[in-house]
Design a protein around this motif. Structure first.
Motif, PDB file in Angstrom:
ATOM      1  N   ASN A  37      67.019  53.367  48.527  1.00  0.00           N
ATOM      2  CA  ASN A  37      65.885  53.473  47.602  1.00  0.00           C
ATOM      3  C   ASN A  37      64.563  53.333  48.350  1.00  0.00           C
ATOM      4  N   TRP A  38      64.522  52.429  49.317  1.00  0.00           N
ATOM      5  CA  TRP A  38      63.310  52.245  50.125  1.00  0.00           C
ATOM      6  C   TRP A  38      62.979  53.529  50.880  1.00  0.00           C
ATOM      7  N   LEU A  39      63.997  54.150  51.472  1.00  0.00           N
ATOM      8  CA  LEU A  39      63.762  55.396  52.190  1.00  0.00           C
ATOM      9  C   LEU A  39      63.315  56.508  51.240  1.00  0.00           C
ATOM     10  N   LYS A  40      63.938  56.573  50.066  1.00  0.00           N
ATOM     11  CA  LYS A  40      63.531  57.589  49.087  1.00  0.00           C
ATOM     12  C   LYS A  40      62.049  57.428  48.730  1.00  0.00           C
ATOM     13  N   ASP A  41      61.631  56.198  48.492  1.00  0.00           N
ATOM     14  CA  ASP A  41      60.225  55.958  48.159  1.00  0.00           C
ATOM     15  C   ASP A  41      59.323  56.237  49.361  1.00  0.00           C
ATOM     16  N   LEU A  42      59.773  55.836  50.540  1.00  0.00           N
ATOM     17  CA  LEU A  42      58.980  56.042  51.751  1.00  0.00           C
ATOM     18  C   LEU A  42      58.754  57.524  52.009  1.00  0.00           C
ATOM     19  N   PHE A  43      59.769  58.325  51.738  1.00  0.00           N
ATOM     20  CA  PHE A  43      59.680  59.766  51.955  1.00  0.00           C
ATOM     21  C   PHE A  43      59.117  60.506  50.746  1.00  0.00           C
ATOM     22  N   ALA A  44      58.781  59.765  49.688  1.00  0.00           N
ATOM     23  CA  ALA A  44      58.266  60.367  48.453  1.00  0.00           C
ATOM     24  C   ALA A  44      59.217  61.434  47.921  1.00  0.00           C
ATOM     25  N   ALA A  45      60.515  61.157  48.046  1.00  0.00           N
ATOM     26  CA  ALA A  45      61.527  62.078  47.517  1.00  0.00           C
ATOM     27  C   ALA A  45      61.726  61.802  46.033  1.00  0.00           C
ATOM     28  N   GLY A  46      61.912  62.853  45.257  1.00  0.00           N
ATOM     29  CA  GLY A  46      62.064  62.678  43.820  1.00  0.00           C
ATOM     30  C   GLY A  46      63.343  61.960  43.441  1.00  0.00           C
ATOM     31  N   ASP A  47      64.432  62.273  44.137  1.00  0.00           N
ATOM     32  CA  ASP A  47      65.704  61.604  43.883  1.00  0.00           C
ATOM     33  C   ASP A  47      66.500  61.588  45.182  1.00  0.00           C
ATOM     34  N   HIS A  48      67.728  61.089  45.086  1.00  0.00           N
ATOM     35  CA  HIS A  48      68.541  60.946  46.287  1.00  0.00           C
ATOM     36  C   HIS A  48      69.267  62.233  46.678  1.00  0.00           C
ATOM     37  N   ALA A  49      69.312  63.212  45.789  1.00  0.00           N
ATOM     38  CA  ALA A  49      70.149  64.382  46.041  1.00  0.00           C
ATOM     39  C   ALA A  49      69.717  65.145  47.296  1.00  0.00           C
ATOM     40  N   GLU A  50      68.432  65.367  47.458  1.00  0.00           N
ATOM     41  CA  GLU A  50      67.948  66.116  48.616  1.00  0.00           C
ATOM     42  C   GLU A  50      68.205  65.349  49.911  1.00  0.00           C
ATOM     43  N   LEU A  51      67.959  64.043  49.893  1.00  0.00           N
ATOM     44  CA  LEU A  51      68.194  63.238  51.088  1.00  0.00           C
ATOM     45  C   LEU A  51      69.684  63.183  51.425  1.00  0.00           C
ATOM     46  N   THR A  52      70.527  63.140  50.414  1.00  0.00           N
ATOM     47  CA  THR A  52      71.970  63.152  50.654  1.00  0.00           C
ATOM     48  C   THR A  52      72.395  64.465  51.299  1.00  0.00           C
ATOM     49  N   ARG A  53      71.838  65.580  50.834  1.00  0.00           N
ATOM     50  CA  ARG A  53      72.155  66.879  51.436  1.00  0.00           C
ATOM     51  C   ARG A  53      71.737  66.907  52.905  1.00  0.00           C
ATOM     52  N   LEU A  54      70.549  66.380  53.200  1.00  0.00           N
ATOM     53  CA  LEU A  54      70.074  66.345  54.582  1.00  0.00           C
ATOM     54  C   LEU A  54      70.919  65.414  55.438  1.00  0.00           C
ATOM     55  N   ALA A  55      71.359  64.307  54.843  1.00  0.00           N
ATOM     56  CA  ALA A  55      72.212  63.371  55.582  1.00  0.00           C
ATOM     57  C   ALA A  55      73.553  64.005  55.927  1.00  0.00           C
ATOM     58  N   ALA A  56      74.099  64.807  55.015  1.00  0.00           N
ATOM     59  CA  ALA A  56      75.355  65.504  55.287  1.00  0.00           C
ATOM     60  C   ALA A  56      75.179  66.484  56.444  1.00  0.00           C
ATOM     61  N   GLU A  57      74.031  67.158  56.490  1.00  0.00           N
ATOM     62  CA  GLU A  57      73.756  68.092  57.581  1.00  0.00           C
ATOM     63  C   GLU A  57      73.563  67.357  58.902  1.00  0.00           C
ATOM     64  N   SER A  58      73.070  66.130  58.852  1.00  0.00           N
ATOM     65  CA  SER A  58      72.854  65.342  60.076  1.00  0.00           C
ATOM     66  C   SER A  58      74.156  65.110  60.826  1.00  0.00           C
ATOM     67  N   GLY A  59      75.222  64.810  60.079  1.00  0.00           N
ATOM     68  CA  GLY A  59      76.538  64.646  60.680  1.00  0.00           C
ATOM     69  C   GLY A  59      76.811  63.236  61.174  1.00  0.00           C
ATOM     70  N   PRO A  60      78.071  62.933  61.477  1.00  0.00           N
ATOM     71  CA  PRO A  60      78.451  61.593  61.915  1.00  0.00           C
ATOM     72  C   PRO A  60      77.630  61.133  63.117  1.00  0.00           C
ATOM     73  N   GLY A  61      77.126  59.905  63.032  1.00  0.00           N
ATOM     74  CA  GLY A  61      76.318  59.362  64.119  1.00  0.00           C
ATOM     75  C   GLY A  61      74.838  59.567  63.966  1.00  0.00           C
ATOM     76  N   ALA A  62      74.410  60.305  62.937  1.00  0.00           N
ATOM     77  CA  ALA A  62      72.982  60.474  62.619  1.00  0.00           C
ATOM     78  C   ALA A  62      72.171  60.900  63.834  1.00  0.00           C
ATOM     79  N   ASN A  63      72.762  61.769  64.662  1.00  0.00           N
ATOM     80  CA  ASN A  63      72.070  62.263  65.853  1.00  0.00           C
ATOM     81  C   ASN A  63      71.568  61.125  66.743  1.00  0.00           C
ATOM     82  N   GLY A  64      72.420  60.111  66.895  1.00  0.00           N
ATOM     83  CA  GLY A  64      72.103  59.039  67.841  1.00  0.00           C
ATOM     84  C   GLY A  64      71.262  57.913  67.286  1.00  0.00           C
ATOM     85  N   LEU A  65      71.192  57.765  65.962  1.00  0.00           N
ATOM     86  CA  LEU A  65      70.490  56.637  65.344  1.00  0.00           C
ATOM     87  C   LEU A  65      71.490  55.561  64.943  1.00  0.00           C
ATOM     88  N   LEU A  66      71.068  54.319  65.035  1.00  0.00           N
ATOM     89  CA  LEU A  66      71.895  53.197  64.615  1.00  0.00           C
ATOM     90  C   LEU A  66      71.009  52.201  63.895  1.00  0.00           C
TER      91      LEU A  66
END
Length: 492
Positions: free
Chosen positions: A304-333
């Protein structure tokens, strides 16, 4: 002709949820009231009890406005353990202090442990003293607000406050009491008077009942305010995570419930009491049951904090982008300790850490890292549960985070555990409705809420997540000294 139904209402951290359910388990309708806890200082979370009752009455009237049902019983639950102190007339003296997300009582924990003995507290109370426990929060009020505390006579939580407003009864369920460490004896299943007098002097602790027992019947005044029929039974209720477990049938020995909500909660049912300094040993919601439980201070709160920080309307778009990111979030932990951490770290001064950031990372990578951080935290808790003697044979998932497939899949991939999904994953309010229905007829959860799917781990991701989990476990000890200094600066 109106059909018979029951109402279940849960008071959560960020919203109150109500359901109207037929006596066969059919969800007729649901409703939500959103709210935000007040944060009067770093590590402090509070809420006015008037919000709980106002939202209950609003939900009850909305759910029954169509006039197509006759409500036969009511069930309630709420976040906890919380501390709401009232005077002898049941007038709240201050806003309620919330559960483990509120970390103000560190000094009181140290004093109580020194006075009673840390090992003695674990042996009798089932859990080490942490900021999750209600006892030190009561002691904080006595220390910091002595004039107010001098007028305090009764202790309530969200569920027991609703019961009081609905029935006039002053009661608390055994499970909630077992999270009032060190006031409750988990072996004898009763308040422990010597320690209650030491930690909460002057408080008339409530009589205890099991969650599914009737606390009383709806008063005429409550009927007037809610629009519900006077005289119908009201279940005693419990803390939300345990109502969630009831809603999906996670009550057998060997079951582990994962609650995907604002926080992540884990409830493992065990045949006999187990003790771990890094977990909570409690009595269950039902007579004769025992649990070893854990809870992360944030999960959905971070998304929820990230959604607000990114001014995203809901979680659906961020979830789609997260799925595209793939396992390991491109080296983020990420360490998801944005409100301190409860189990198994037990560190109120822990803070969130995002490691590996580069200028090429995206919103989807950050959102994926947050989902994966929850998975790593769940795996850490599971390992500690099993080290304490737990025997996890089945995992059942529930809560808002189960609605889309990505988050549960990530957790299964990281932990290597299948997760069972029931037909209805609304959670606590549905569990409340089940308890209410059981007051007026036989109602079995497997009939009400059958299994609809099982999330199975993707073996192709096992190696990558094993490597990342090893780094996750290194990240906290590697950063904790700096983070603790920063937390001290924030407190000042």
């Amino acid at each position: 002709m109106p059909r018979n139904a029951v109402i279940g209402v849960d008071i959560g951290t960020s919203s109150s949820k109500g359901v109207l359910v037929g006596l066969d388990g059919t969800l007729i309708r649901s409703a939500v009231r959103e709210h935000t806890p007040s944060r009067p200082g770093p590590g402090r979370f509070e809420m006015d009890a008037a919000v709980w009752w106002r939202e209950f009455t609003g939900l009850a009237r909305e759910l029954t406005a169509a006039g197509d049902v006759t409500v036969a019983a009511v069930g309630v639950s709420g976040m906890g353990p919380c501390v709401l102190l009232t005077d002898e007339h049941d007038t709240p003296l201050r806003p309620a202090i919330l559960y483990g997300v509120d970390t103000r009582s560190v000094r009181q924990i140290e004093r109580i442990e020194k006075r009673l003995g840390a090992e003695a507290v674990i042996r009798r109370g089932g859990s080490a003293l942490t900021t999750q426990a209600a006892g030190p929060k009561i002691a904080w009020i006595a220390d910091e607000e002595p004039e107010l505390y001098a007028r305090a006579r009764r202790l309530y939580m969200p569920s027991s406050w609703l019961v009081r407003k609905l029935t006039g009864a002053y009661v608390l369920d055994h499970h909630s009491a077992s999270q009032c460490t060190p006031l409750y004896d988990t072996h004898a299943c009763r308040w422990y008077a010597p320690w209650a007098a030491e930690v909460a002097p002057g408080i008339e602790l409530p009589p205890l009942r099991w969650s599914g027992e009737a606390a009383g019947t709806l008063t005429a005044e409550a009927a007037r305010q809610t629009g519900l029929p006077a005289g119908i039974p009201v279940a005693t209720g419990t803390i939300d995570a345990w109502a969630e477990a009831l809603s999906v049938g996670a009550q057998r020995n060997g079951d582990l419930m994962l609650m995907y909500g604002t926080t992540m909660f884990l409830v493992h049912t065990v045949p006999e009491p187990l003790i771990s300094p890094s977990l909570w040993g409690t009595v269950g919601a039902l007579p004769g049951t025992r649990n070893l439980a854990g809870g992360m201070a944030t999960s959905g709160a971070v998304t929820n904090w990230l959604k607000d920080l990114f001014a995203a309307g809901d979680h659906a778009e961020l979830t789609r982008l997260a799925a595209e990111s793939g396992p390991g979030a491109n080296g983020l932990l990420m360490l998801p300790y944005f409100s301190g951490e409860r189990t198994p770290v037990m560190d109120p001064d822990a803070r969130g850490v995002i490691a590996g950031l580069t200028l090429s990372h995206t919103r989807g990578d950050l959102y994926r890292a947050a989902l994966e951080a929850t998975g790593f935290g769940v795996r850490h808790n599971i390992e500690v549960i099993e080290a304490a003697g737990g025997d996890i044979r089945r995992v059942v998932a529930v809560g808002g985070g189960t609605q889309g497939p990505l988050w549960t899949q990530i957790v299964s991939d990281i932990t290597g555990r299948p997760q069972e999904l029931r037909s209805i994953t609304i959670g606590a309010s549905y569990g409340d409705a089940l308890l209410a229905a059981q007051l007026v007829q036989d109602a079995a959860v497997d009939d009400w809420n059958p299994v609809r799917a099982t999330v199975t781990p993707s073996t192709g991701h096992t190696g990558r997540y094993a490597d990342l989990y090893a780094l996750y476990r290194q990240l906290y000890p590697a950063t904790s000294a700096v983070v603790h200094d920063l937390a001290a600066l924030q407190d000042r």
